[in-house]
Scaffold this active site. Structure first.
Site, short mmCIF file in Angstrom:
data_model
loop_
_atom_site.label_atom_id
_atom_site.label_comp_id
_atom_site.label_asym_id
_atom_site.label_seq_id
_atom_site.Cartn_x
_atom_site.Cartn_y
_atom_site.Cartn_z
N CYS A 161 42.47 31.53 38.21
CA CYS A 161 41.37 31.44 38.30
C CYS A 161 40.75 32.91 38.77
O CYS A 161 39.59 33.20 38.81
CB CYS A 161 40.83 30.61 39.46
SG CYS A 161 41.69 29.13 39.82
N ASP A 197 41.15 34.61 41.60
CA ASP A 197 41.21 34.76 43.12
C ASP A 197 42.34 34.19 43.90
O ASP A 197 42.59 33.16 43.85
CB ASP A 197 40.00 33.94 43.68
CG ASP A 197 38.54 34.37 43.06
OD1 ASP A 197 38.13 35.53 43.16
OD2 ASP A 197 38.07 33.41 42.08
N CYS A 256 37.14 38.97 42.79
CA CYS A 256 35.87 39.88 42.48
C CYS A 256 35.05 40.22 43.64
O CYS A 256 35.52 39.92 44.70
CB CYS A 256 34.93 39.15 41.33
SG CYS A 256 34.67 37.36 42.30
N CYS A 277 34.06 31.27 45.75
CA CYS A 277 34.52 32.46 46.44
C CYS A 277 34.34 32.12 47.90
O CYS A 277 35.16 32.49 48.75
CB CYS A 277 33.80 33.80 46.25
SG CYS A 277 34.33 34.37 44.56
#
Lengths: 395, 138
Positions: free
Chosen positions: B36, B38, B63, B107
């Site tokens: 993904c 992350d 990110c 996130c």
């Protein structure tokens, strides 16, 4: 310092091009379809631009059809060809897994709504399509082969002339999306046996909102935009005269300096590539090297860091670049191109693309070489993935 | 696609707080996966008497919003008891950052999960009951 290294996304309209366009907004605004003499200027301007674009491709002006964009040209080539071929019982489209979405999403549409059978050819680790694979995919139902001239993300230049020769021999129409390639390479549609070719003006220092489809004489794909009789009844809607004039001018200028640009871009490209490989440990160049790569494309993956963070860190230093990471897009999937090249997800997420051009200087190359290694090192230091990677390297 | 981040997100992305590792951490938690894009890792130092989180550090691959979410989440749990820290929700993290773009909300979820993992790791090591966790598939 403002460092624009995203010339593949778009380029600035050059001052000469803009100057050529200006008289076609408020002054010579006549509708080319009108009968009175005032409109002749508009008609003449479009025909001049058509000749300029045709000359750059070694095509006949009658084979150039202006569109609203490169995407529209791709849509027209695929939909128009398949819709017509299906009437004759041919429903097979061959394309590749690394095409621009203008092709891929159009192919998906054709599959979904028209039952078109689509073959997506794989590519090797540098992004090359195999001519043999094209040949093996051809059946008696094949209506069209569409392979991009050069890839927009990694810059790999496909064996277009070989595929063209094969398709000519098999009597199957061959389309190529040359939206990027036309801005950097010499293209001869006759010598390369290209039947259809898509282009866009804003990738070559022309304006946005205008593209073209080269259609070899005799080919008549179904119309895509229906309406008036513009473009010899093949593409309706009042002509974007200023845009078309700008496209012609941009293409003529581009052609006149192509060799010079190619040389300087390739040198800078190779210096940036060599410098990054030297200064950043475990940097991976994506795509091919040498003259099989677009002269302006630099694409790297840096294991352990994610592309969007690099873009924002670079932006803070005044550098504009691009990434194949999902995190910079609206979807959560990383670049389909990098995955097709066999990159692992985390490497695809960590990709960074610089595309140089007329705005690029040697000082800017030095500047990127100066700031990027530090940025990568800092972000890697806070990455658990980098930590894990180092363990595998040590072991 | 250009994403417009709040100034808070950009501040925590450019200058993340509590980056790093804790040697001999009392609890370590990880969430996300490379697919993904992350991965978040959280380290906790917990006061054995008061059960207050004395120190917290993170390492994140992801990110800008993933890094900012980690940074903000560590700020929010530092100095809090392990019970308080458990109750930190992803929306509280996002809110403290003056919002995240909708596509980036995962996130903040990741930050919540990594903290829960670290707290459960601490609980397991100290003979406390493990609290069941919801896992968010991406």
């Amino acid at each position: 310092m403002f460092v624009y290294m995203d010339h593949t996304a778009t380029t600035p309209t050059s001052p000469e091009v803009l100057k050529a366009m200006m008289p076609y907004f408020s002054e010579n605004f006549g509708n080319p379809s009108s009968v009175y003499s005032f409109s002749r200027k508009s008609r003449a301007a479009i025909e001049k631009a058509r000749s300029q674009v045709a000359a750059a491709l070694n095509a006949d002006p009658s084979e150039i059809f202006f569109t609203g964009s490169g995407t529209e040209a791709d849509n027209w080539a695929l939909k128009g060809t398949l819709e017509k071929a299906m009437k004759a019982g041919k429903n097979h489209l061959i394309t590749t897994s690394i095409e621009h979405h203008a092709i891929l999403h159009t192919a998906e549409y054709l599959k979904k709504f028209h039952g078109v059978d689509v073959t997506y050819l794989p590519v090797d680790s540098e992004g090359f399509v195999s001519v043999k694979d094209v040949e093996n995919a051809i059946t008696d139902k094949t209506a069209l082969v569409s392979v991009m001239f050069a890839n927009n993300e990694v810059g790999t230049i496909e064996p277009v002339a070989e595929i063209g020769a094969l398709c000519r021999e098999k009597k199957i129409p061959f389309h190529t999306d040359a939206v990027q390639a036309a801005a950097h390479l010499d293209i001869d549609v006759k010598a390369m046996n290209i039947d259809m070719l898509s282009m866009s003006a804003h990738k070559m220092y022309g304006p946005k909102g205008v593209g073209a489809l080269y259609l070899k004489k005799g080919l008549r794909p179904e119309n895509f935009v229906h309406g008036g009789a513009q473009e010899k009844g093949r593409r309706a809607s009042t002509e974007n005269i200023a845009g078309i004039v700008g496209f012609g001018e941009a293409m003529e200028i581009l052609k006149s300096r192509l060799d010079e640009d190619k040389k300087i871009n390739s040198e800078r490209r190779d210096r940036l590539i060599a410098g990054l490989l030297e200064k950043i440990p475990h940097a991976k160049l994506n795509g091919a090297t040498g003259d099989k790569r677009l002269p302006n494309n630099i694409n790297f993956s840096f294991i352990g860091v994610e592309g969007e963070t690099l873009l924002l860190d670079l932006d803070a230093k005044g550098i504009s670049a691009s990434t194949g990471s999902a995190c910079s897009s609206e979807s959560l999937d990383p670049s389909h191109v990098l995955l097709a090249l066999g990159l692992k997800h985390e490497m695809a997420h960590g990709s960074l693309r610089f595309t140089i051009g007329r705005l690029t200087t040697d000082e800017q190359i030095d500047y990127v070489l100066d700031v990027l290694p530090e940025i990568v090192a800092r972000r890697r230091a806070m990455s658990p993935l980098w930590e894990d990677f180092l363990k595998t390297v040590k072991n | 696609m250009a994403l417009d981040y709040s100034q808070k997100v950009m501040d925590h992305f450019i200058n993340p707080r509590n980056v790093g590792e804790i040697e001999n951490a009392d609890g370590i938690g990880e969430a996300g996966n490379p697919k993904c894009g992350d991965i978040m890792k959280i380290y906790l130092k917990v006061n054995p008497d008061t059960k207050v989180i004395d120190d917290v550090k993170f390492k994140t691959f992801g990110c800008a919003s993933a890094i900012a979410s980690s940074s903000m989440a560590t700020e929010l749990i530092k100095g809090r008891t392990i019970e308080d820290a458990w109750n930190l929700t992803n929306s509280a993290v996002a809110e403290a950052l003056d919002g995240l773009p909708p596509i980036k909300m995962h996130c903040s979820v990741l930050a919540e999960e990594a903290i829960h993992e670290a707290l459960n790791d601490y609980r397991a090591k100290n003979g406390m009951e493990i609290i069941p966790m919801e896992h968010h598939e991406e």
